[in-house]
Enzyme design. Structure first.
Site, short mmCIF file in Angstrom:
data_model
loop_
_atom_site.label_atom_id
_atom_site.label_comp_id
_atom_site.label_asym_id
_atom_site.label_seq_id
_atom_site.Cartn_x
_atom_site.Cartn_y
_atom_site.Cartn_z
N GLU A 28 32.14 51.36 50.36
CA GLU A 28 32.23 51.91 49.10
C GLU A 28 30.91 52.41 48.66
O GLU A 28 30.50 52.21 47.70
CB GLU A 28 32.48 50.71 48.11
CG GLU A 28 33.90 49.94 48.35
CD GLU A 28 34.48 49.04 47.20
OE1 GLU A 28 33.83 49.27 46.15
OE2 GLU A 28 35.49 48.44 47.58
N HIS A 66 27.22 49.70 47.15
CA HIS A 66 26.96 50.09 45.87
C HIS A 66 25.65 50.09 45.67
O HIS A 66 25.10 48.70 45.23
CB HIS A 66 27.84 49.52 44.71
CG HIS A 66 29.37 49.71 44.94
ND1 HIS A 66 29.84 51.12 44.72
CD2 HIS A 66 30.39 48.91 45.03
CE1 HIS A 66 31.12 51.12 44.87
NE2 HIS A 66 31.58 49.62 45.08
N ASN A 98 35.80 42.11 52.44
CA ASN A 98 34.96 43.22 51.99
C ASN A 98 34.37 42.71 50.49
O ASN A 98 34.82 41.80 49.64
CB ASN A 98 36.06 44.24 51.38
CG ASN A 98 35.52 45.33 50.81
OD1 ASN A 98 34.67 45.88 51.78
ND2 ASN A 98 35.69 46.05 49.88
N GLU A 110 35.83 40.38 47.60
CA GLU A 110 34.85 39.79 46.27
C GLU A 110 34.95 38.22 46.34
O GLU A 110 34.83 38.01 45.30
CB GLU A 110 34.73 40.74 45.23
CG GLU A 110 34.47 41.95 45.47
CD GLU A 110 34.47 43.07 44.27
OE1 GLU A 110 34.94 42.60 43.38
OE2 GLU A 110 34.42 44.24 44.45
N ASP A 149 27.93 54.20 47.25
CA ASP A 149 27.36 55.13 46.46
C ASP A 149 25.91 54.86 46.08
O ASP A 149 25.47 53.80 46.40
CB ASP A 149 28.24 55.56 45.09
CG ASP A 149 28.80 54.48 44.45
OD1 ASP A 149 28.12 53.49 44.50
OD2 ASP A 149 29.60 54.51 43.77
O1 G3I Z 1 45.35 52.42 34.50
C1 G3I Z 1 44.68 52.48 33.35
C2 G3I Z 1 45.24 53.44 32.50
O2 G3I Z 1 46.45 53.33 32.42
C3 G3I Z 1 44.44 54.05 31.28
O3 G3I Z 1 44.93 55.22 30.87
C4 G3I Z 1 43.06 54.26 31.52
C5 G3I Z 1 42.11 54.21 30.31
O4 G3I Z 1 40.91 53.91 30.69
O5 G3I Z 1 42.50 53.05 32.29
C6 G3I Z 1 43.29 52.83 33.47
O6 G3I Z 1 42.44 51.81 34.14
C7 G3I Z 1 41.62 51.96 34.80
C8 G3I Z 1 41.30 52.16 36.21
O7 G3I Z 1 40.04 52.21 36.77
C9 G3I Z 1 42.17 53.18 36.85
O8 G3I Z 1 41.45 54.56 36.16
C10 G3I Z 1 40.52 50.72 34.44
O9 G3I Z 1 40.26 50.69 32.89
C11 G3I Z 1 39.41 50.63 34.94
O10 G3I Z 1 38.71 49.48 34.82
C12 G3I Z 1 39.39 50.91 36.58
O11 G3I Z 1 38.07 50.96 37.12
C13 G3I Z 1 38.10 50.81 38.47
C14 G3I Z 1 37.40 49.35 38.85
O12 G3I Z 1 37.31 49.35 40.17
C15 G3I Z 1 38.24 48.24 38.25
O13 G3I Z 1 37.53 46.99 38.67
C16 G3I Z 1 37.17 51.81 39.02
O14 G3I Z 1 38.16 53.17 38.85
C17 G3I Z 1 37.18 51.80 40.61
O15 G3I Z 1 36.09 52.56 41.22
C18 G3I Z 1 36.59 50.36 40.88
O16 G3I Z 1 36.37 50.19 42.31
C19 G3I Z 1 35.91 49.00 42.57
C20 G3I Z 1 36.45 48.55 43.87
O17 G3I Z 1 37.82 48.18 43.68
C21 G3I Z 1 35.91 47.08 44.30
N1 G3I Z 1 34.58 47.14 44.44
C22 G3I Z 1 33.87 47.55 43.27
C23 G3I Z 1 34.39 49.06 42.93
C24 G3I Z 1 33.45 49.32 41.74
O18 G3I Z 1 33.75 48.68 40.45
#
Ligand code: G3I
Length: 341
Positions: free
Chosen positions: A253, A225, A189, A148, A255
């Site tokens: 990715e 996405h 990516n 990105e 969906d």
């Molecule tokens: O790690 C913490 C954890 O300690 C805490 O308990 C929890 C409570 O909310 O949060 C956890 O972190 C979260 C993490 O996912 C793991 O679950 C973050 O808040 C949350 O923001 C994070 O979201 C991820 C996101 O990337 C962050 O940018 C999504 O799961 C994940 O699907 C998403 O994936 C991205 C790709 O990497 C890149 N392309 C876009 C895609 C969708 O946004």
């Protein structure tokens, strides 16, 4: 395929998956395509049905979060490889390949990075890339090296890396990764680059220049996405122009979200989008893999990020197959010779 009867069906448009059906990965093999999913490591540990589906239906896995820098090195100099190692071991046990996601990004970086002076960032980034790639050397087939880095208008995104290191950080990251594992396929990516548009033009110019400079980049990952209201129309053409540069492509990715609640019309529209994404990949020489960003709605990232939207995956919250699952299965069922060059 999970043992036992599939769990409740939530609407007329979703259907149980017949136990006799061949796994999706077996169908994908006819096309020499890796069918992948992002994996939620918590669900993998806690949910038996989820785990069984990942193990049996897919031949490639991507950690949804656990290979990102914030997870791997929460404290400077102290790595925590355990969760990533769990996924690697799972993949090995199930004869699956692993996509590594992701090395250089502006998100999910460790908090300590913000305290470093700009003149230390180059060395720190190089160390991160090489330590991580070496740690998993031989285990990762495709790495998302840079994620990105391009804006919607095609210019380079204003990130901590661009500000501190200038545009050369992208080529450097690929060179560092290649030194650390010469056998891994290295990808750029991004999202919103499904169609031929200003952003994918910017990515095209970027990777064309990298290949011109003999930077070791091997592929472009199109995240895909999507939503039922906004289906890509020129994906085949777009993948084709990257293939013409001599690069692999991958849908990384996938969906397809919708305004909730889901209904049969939206689910059919969703199936059409999944089908068109898969077809574009199948029709493009060198499109190596088709990875969904989660395969069942219960663990999808979408509702947490897009208010009022969801139901983006090919199975519903109860592991019942939606029309999108059928669409992928039907298209993959048509056999054919290898598409790979
Ligand atoms: O790690 C913490 C954890 O300690 C805490 O308990 C929890 C409570 O909310 O949060 C956890 O972190 C979260 C993490 O996912 C793991 O679950 C973050 O808040 C949350 O923001 C994070 O979201 C991820 C996101 O990337 C962050 O940018 C999504 O799961 C994940 O699907 C998403 O994936 C991205 C790709 O990497 C890149 N392309 C876009 C895609 C969708 O946004």
């Amino acid at each position: 395929m999970p043992d036992g009867p599939p769990v409740p069906v939530t609407g007329s448009a979703v259907a149980p998956v017949a136990a006799a059906e061949p796994p999706l990965r077996q169908l994908a093999a006819r096309h020499d395509l890796d069918l992948g999913t992002a994996v939620n490591l918590t669900a993998l540990a806690d949910d038996d049905v989820y785990r069984e589906w990942v193990a049996t239906q897919f031949d490639s896995v991507t950690a949804e979060n656990e290979m990102k820098w914030a997870e791997l090195e929460p404290t400077r100099g102290q790595h925590d490889w355990d969760r990533a190692d769990e996924l690697i071991a799972f993949a090995r046990a199930n004869r699956q390949t692993v996509r590594g996601h992701t090395l250089v990004w502006h998100n999910q970086n460790p908090a300590w990075l913000a305290d470093l002076p700009a003149d230390e960032l180059g060395a720190v980034l190089k160390d991160h890339v090489q330590t991580t790639v070496r740690r998993f050397r031989g285990e990762i087939r495709q790495w998302d090296v840079v994620n990105e880095a391009v804006e919607e208008d095609g210019s380079l995104r204003d990130t901590v890396w661009l500000r501190a290191l200038g545009p050369g950080y992208i080529a450097d990251a690929f060179r560092w990764a290649h030194e650390a594992d010469p056998d891994a396929l290295l990808f750029y990516n991004d999202y919103d680059v499904e169609d031929v548009n200003a952003k994918s033009d910017g990515v095209y110019d970027l990777v064309q220049e990298l290949t011109r400079q003999d930077v070791p980049i091997h592929g472009v990952g199109v995240q895909a996405h999507c939503s039922v209201e906004r289906a890509p129309r020129t994906l085949r053409e777009n993948l084709g122009r990257f293939a013409d540069l001599g690069l692999h492509t991958a849908l990384t990715e996938v969906d397809v979200r919708m305004a909730m609640p889901a209904d049969p019309v939206k689910l059919e529209a969703q199936a059409n989008v999944y089908r068109s994404l898969l077809r574009a990949c199948l029709l493009t020489p060198g499109c190596l893999s088709f990875t969904v960003w989660g395969y069942m709605d219960k663990y999808s990232w979408v509702p947490g990020w897009f208010e009022g939207e969801g139901a983006a995956d090919i199975l519903d919250e109860n592991f019942a197959a939606k029309p999108a699952h059928r669409a992928l299965r039907d298209d993959l069922s048509f056999g054919g010779p290898s598409r790979r060059d």
